[in-house]
Structures are given as C-alpha cells and as structure tokens.
Design a protein around this motif. Structure first.
Motif, mmCIF file in Angstrom:
data_model
loop_
_atom_site.group_PDB
_atom_site.id
_atom_site.type_symbol
_atom_site.label_atom_id
_atom_site.label_comp_id
_atom_site.label_asym_id
_atom_site.label_seq_id
_atom_site.Cartn_x
_atom_site.Cartn_y
_atom_site.Cartn_z
ATOM 1 N N ILE A 153 17.001 20.541 52.190
ATOM 2 C CA ILE A 153 16.729 21.833 51.553
ATOM 3 C C ILE A 153 17.948 22.221 50.727
ATOM 4 N N ILE A 154 17.698 22.747 49.542
ATOM 5 C CA ILE A 154 18.814 23.272 48.741
ATOM 6 C C ILE A 154 18.375 24.512 47.985
ATOM 7 N N PHE A 155 19.239 25.497 47.957
ATOM 8 C CA PHE A 155 19.025 26.678 47.107
ATOM 9 C C PHE A 155 20.371 27.339 46.863
ATOM 10 N N PRO A 156 20.496 28.064 45.735
ATOM 11 C CA PRO A 156 21.731 28.794 45.509
ATOM 12 C C PRO A 156 21.613 30.177 46.148
ATOM 13 N N ASN A 157 22.731 30.698 46.615
ATOM 14 C CA ASN A 157 22.766 32.077 47.087
ATOM 15 C C ASN A 157 24.086 32.707 46.659
ATOM 16 N N PRO A 158 24.068 33.736 45.790
ATOM 17 C CA PRO A 158 22.925 34.288 45.061
ATOM 18 C C PRO A 158 22.223 33.206 44.232
ATOM 19 N N ASN A 159 20.921 33.417 44.022
ATOM 20 C CA ASN A 159 20.166 32.445 43.245
ATOM 21 C C ASN A 159 20.543 32.543 41.771
ATOM 22 N N ALA A 160 20.375 31.435 41.078
ATOM 23 C CA ALA A 160 20.551 31.417 39.633
ATOM 24 C C ALA A 160 19.243 30.907 39.055
ATOM 25 N N PRO A 161 18.731 31.504 37.994
ATOM 26 C CA PRO A 161 19.366 32.525 37.161
ATOM 27 C C PRO A 161 19.009 33.968 37.526
ATOM 28 N N THR A 162 18.449 34.221 38.717
ATOM 29 C CA THR A 162 17.966 35.583 38.999
ATOM 30 C C THR A 162 19.068 36.529 39.473
ATOM 31 N N GLY A 163 20.085 36.012 40.160
ATOM 32 C CA GLY A 163 21.131 36.869 40.736
ATOM 33 C C GLY A 163 20.750 37.429 42.100
ATOM 34 N N VAL A 164 19.529 37.114 42.553
ATOM 35 C CA VAL A 164 19.047 37.656 43.834
ATOM 36 C C VAL A 164 19.805 37.020 44.998
ATOM 37 N N ASP A 221 15.143 13.553 40.337
ATOM 38 C CA ASP A 221 14.540 12.499 39.513
ATOM 39 C C ASP A 221 15.484 11.320 39.368
ATOM 40 N N LEU A 222 16.730 11.614 39.049
ATOM 41 C CA LEU A 222 17.715 10.550 38.810
ATOM 42 C C LEU A 222 17.874 9.657 40.039
ATOM 43 N N PHE A 223 17.960 10.302 41.217
ATOM 44 C CA PHE A 223 18.178 9.535 42.454
ATOM 45 C C PHE A 223 16.864 9.150 43.150
ATOM 46 N N ARG A 224 15.757 9.414 42.470
ATOM 47 C CA ARG A 224 14.412 9.080 42.980
ATOM 48 C C ARG A 224 14.164 9.700 44.358
ATOM 49 N N ILE A 225 14.522 10.967 44.468
ATOM 50 C CA ILE A 225 14.310 11.716 45.713
ATOM 51 C C ILE A 225 13.025 12.531 45.533
ATOM 52 N N PRO A 226 12.029 12.355 46.421
ATOM 53 C CA PRO A 226 10.827 13.177 46.272
ATOM 54 C C PRO A 226 11.158 14.656 46.512
ATOM 55 N N PHE A 227 10.508 15.552 45.780
ATOM 56 C CA PHE A 227 10.784 16.975 45.997
ATOM 57 C C PHE A 227 9.505 17.793 45.898
ATOM 58 N N GLN A 228 9.554 18.960 46.529
ATOM 59 C CA GLN A 228 8.413 19.876 46.518
ATOM 60 C C GLN A 228 8.964 21.266 46.231
ATOM 61 N N ILE A 229 8.423 21.875 45.196
ATOM 62 C CA ILE A 229 8.950 23.173 44.759
ATOM 63 C C ILE A 229 8.282 24.316 45.515
ATOM 64 N N LEU A 260 13.138 20.313 49.537
ATOM 65 C CA LEU A 260 12.535 21.582 49.131
ATOM 66 C C LEU A 260 13.554 22.444 48.398
ATOM 67 N N PHE A 261 13.111 23.048 47.292
ATOM 68 C CA PHE A 261 13.919 24.070 46.625
ATOM 69 C C PHE A 261 13.008 25.020 45.861
ATOM 70 N N PRO A 262 13.520 26.210 45.492
ATOM 71 C CA PRO A 262 12.650 27.226 44.871
ATOM 72 C C PRO A 262 12.183 26.839 43.469
ATOM 73 N N ASP A 263 11.083 27.485 43.031
ATOM 74 C CA ASP A 263 10.564 27.192 41.676
ATOM 75 C C ASP A 263 11.514 27.723 40.600
ATOM 76 N N ILE A 264 12.082 28.902 40.859
ATOM 77 C CA ILE A 264 13.033 29.447 39.890
ATOM 78 C C ILE A 264 14.412 29.247 40.494
ATOM 79 N N THR A 265 15.176 28.329 39.924
ATOM 80 C CA THR A 265 16.491 28.025 40.495
ATOM 81 C C THR A 265 17.313 27.221 39.502
#
Ligand code: PMP
Length: 351
Positions: free
Chosen positions: A146-157, A117-125, A103-108
């Motif tokens: 699960i993966i996400f950036p904090n602060p998020n990119a490109p939002t800076g949130v 895709d490269l490693f053929r890992i299923p994902f859900q946004i 799982l990861f965010p739609d905007i990230t």
C-alpha cells in the motif's frame, strides 16, 4: 524483425515545467520560495574540490547520523536517496514483489502508477471519497503493498494518524509506505507508529520544506529490517547514489533546525492568508496541509485559467485527469508572489 520490437516502451512521468526565463512566478512544482539555509551555502563553499577525485561514502553515514539525531531514531533506521523519487522507486522494487496488486488512491502522486508499470507491479486504484479523503475500508482487501502520500498530493488533504494506524494494523502482511513529502507544513507524521509496526515505511524529502530540490535528497525511516532490505536493493543498483557535495549540503541543512522552522512557519502563514483571499474570489478547495492549494472556481474553467496565468508569466500546475480536470494546483510562494497572483485573479474575474 526490427530492433524496436525488443525495446522496453513506457509512458514516463511528466515533471512540472522548469522555465528558462527568470522572470516567471513559479508556482508549479511545490518548491520552497526561500533559499536554503546559509549553513548549506557555507558548507558548500568550504568543500574541498580536490576530494572529488575520491568516491563518496556509499553508506552516507554522516548524513544518516544527522537525520537520526534530528528524528530521534537510530542511523540503522534511515535510508537516503537521490530525492524521495529515488527512495520511493527503490522501495517499490524492494517491497512490492507480490503477484497481488498494490493499492493506492485514484487521485495521488502520478509517479506511483509509472513505477508500478516500469517494475511490472500489478496495482489497483482505490477511489477517494467525495471530499478527497481515503476510505480505510478500501485498504481492507488482499494486496501486495500500500502506498499513499500524507498530506495527499495534489489535494493537500491530510489524514489523521488513527486512519493510518488502522491501515497499517490491518495489513500486517504488506509494507505500507506513507509518502510524507509535505508533512512539515502542518500534518502529523506517522513516524512514531514505526516503533509499533514493522511494516510501516515513512518517506520524506529535502525538496520542499528544506529548500533543497536542486540537491536531490530524500530519505526513508522505518525499522532496521526494512531499511536493511532497502539498502540491499540500492547496493544492487548503484553504490554511490549520493555525491560528496550532496552529502555535505544535506548534513548542513538538517543541522539548521531553526531555519527549517522559520521557513515552514512562514509558508504556513502565507498559505492561510491566501486561503482566505481565494475563498473571497469564489474559489473552493480542500483544506490543504501542504505548501500548495488545489483550487477550483465555480465559473472559470481551470484549463482556461491555467493558460491565462501562463501567458501572464505565472506558472501553476494543471492535471488533465479524471476528477481533477477542473482544478489547479498552486504552490504557496512568497507573500509578494501570492499578492501578484491574487491581483491577477481578481482582475481576471472582473474582466
Ligand atoms: N512524493 C510526492 C507526493 C511529491 O509530490 C513529490 C514531488 N514531486 C515527490 C514525492 C518527489 O520529490 P523529490 O524527488 O524531489 O524528493
């Protein structure tokens, strides 16, 4: 049958442009506008080129020891790689091995989808809320990581540690990776949580706050078991990812904490000043904790402005993706660079 039928075809990640011209104001890839520490320069000048006939230390021990000291952890809790992209790619291969979707965010960071895709890992946004924040409940479902950036990119949130802890605590059967590429510009690192949770991996980089994008150094911090699994995958791929000069520069860089604080401090001051000026010019943006701003204007379409800025020799980043196609991501440069940008924007609006 053509040989092309058996070719692995992928849609690659597209990095920001690196212009050949030198007179560009380059605000498109979130690099540091200041040079690296003088200690890095000195260490590189003192390096012995004859030693390049020898392989580098495959364990990158000295660099890991310097990082361990700087972050107050054991060297066994540190993994280093060729930029955080390399560290993240290794982490995807090591920890995201389930048939359940990650799982990861739609905007990230758009590389996550490319690696999946490269490693053929299923994902859900998982969609961010209307203010571009992560909703903890979206990460309360079966997943393979699960993966996400904090602060998020490109939002800076930036998300509070309480939200991160909630996600990590509720997913004891998954590895949660927090990509802290921009954490040194004002956010709270989740590093202390790695003492409490063995399923949390923090990833950081020397490319932004340490002004070494050109060297390619990234690192991960987590408990010893996580790091040892990550290291096994690296040694199954390439023993010598970090060359001798990189190891030398990296160590000198981490050891100059004063310069690191000076640079990040200056960037934060500039960022806050630019926020004020942009607001006055009719821009709006989430409150950024990164070294960039994610801005939209009520009258001027982002794509038009992106092209006008480019024609003027000011490079920013435009992402033509759902929800973000009317935004520009602008790196915080030097005060002088930002003044040139602001002057252009003022004139553009009044034209
Ligand atoms: N994570 C995020 C969120 C980023 O924006 C970037 C920079 N493109 C990276 C990781 C990778 O940075 P690097 O490989 O230079 O460490």
């Amino acid at each position: 049958m053509s040989w092309e039928e058996n070719v692995r075809k992928v849609t690659p990640y597209v990095p920001g442009e690196q212009p050949k011209r030198k007179d560009i104001i380059k605000l498109n890839t979130n690099e540091c506008p200041y040079p690296p520490s003088k200690k890095v320069r000195e260490a590189l000048l003192a390096a012995n080129a004859d030693e390049l006939r020898l392989y580098p230390d495959p364990d990158a021990l000295e660099l890991r020891e310097s990082l361990a000291q700087a972050y107050g952890v054991k060297k066994e809790q540190i993994f280093v790689g060729v930029g955080s992209d390399d560290v993240l790619a290794m982490a995807f291969q090591t920890f995201f091995n389930s048939s359940k979707p990650i799982l990861f965010p739609d905007i990230t960071y758009s590389f996550y989808e490319v690696w999946a895709d490269l490693f053929r890992i299923p994902f859900q946004i998982q969609p961010l809320d209307e203010n571009f924040h992560i909703r903890a409940q979206d990460y309360r479902k079966e997943n393979g990581g699960i993966i996400f950036p904090n602060p998020n990119a490109p939002t800076g949130v930036c998300e509070p540690l309480s939200l991160i802890e909630e996600i990590v605590r509720e997913n004891p059967d998954s590895v949660v990776i927090v990509d802290e590429a921009y954490i040194d510009f004002g956010g709270m690192s989740a590093l202390p949580l790695t003492e409490k949770y063995d399923n949390l991996l923090i990833v950081q980089t020397f490319s932004k706050s340490r002004a070494l994008a050109g060297m390619r150094i990234g690192f991960a911090i987590g408990n010893e078991k996580l790091i040892s699994y990550l290291s096994d995958v690296k040694f199954s791929f390439n023993s010598y990812t970090m060359n001798r000069l990189v190891l030398t520069a990296g160590k000198a860089c981490v050891e100059d904490q004063d310069y690191f604080k000076l640079c990040t401090g200056k960037i934060k001051v500039t960022r806050e000043r630019v926020k004020e000026s942009l607001r006055k010019l009719g821009f709006s943006f989430p409150d950024s904790y990164g070294n960039f701003l994610f801005v939209t204007h009520k009258e001027i379409p982002a794509k038009e402005l992106f092209e006008a800025l480019k024609a003027e020799g000011i490079y920013v980043r435009y992402f033509n993706r759902p929800r973000t196609d009317n935004y520009l991501r602008i790196t915080v440069g030097t005060d002088e660079e930002m003044d040139t940008l602001l002057e252009f924007l003022k004139n553009y609006r009044n034209r």
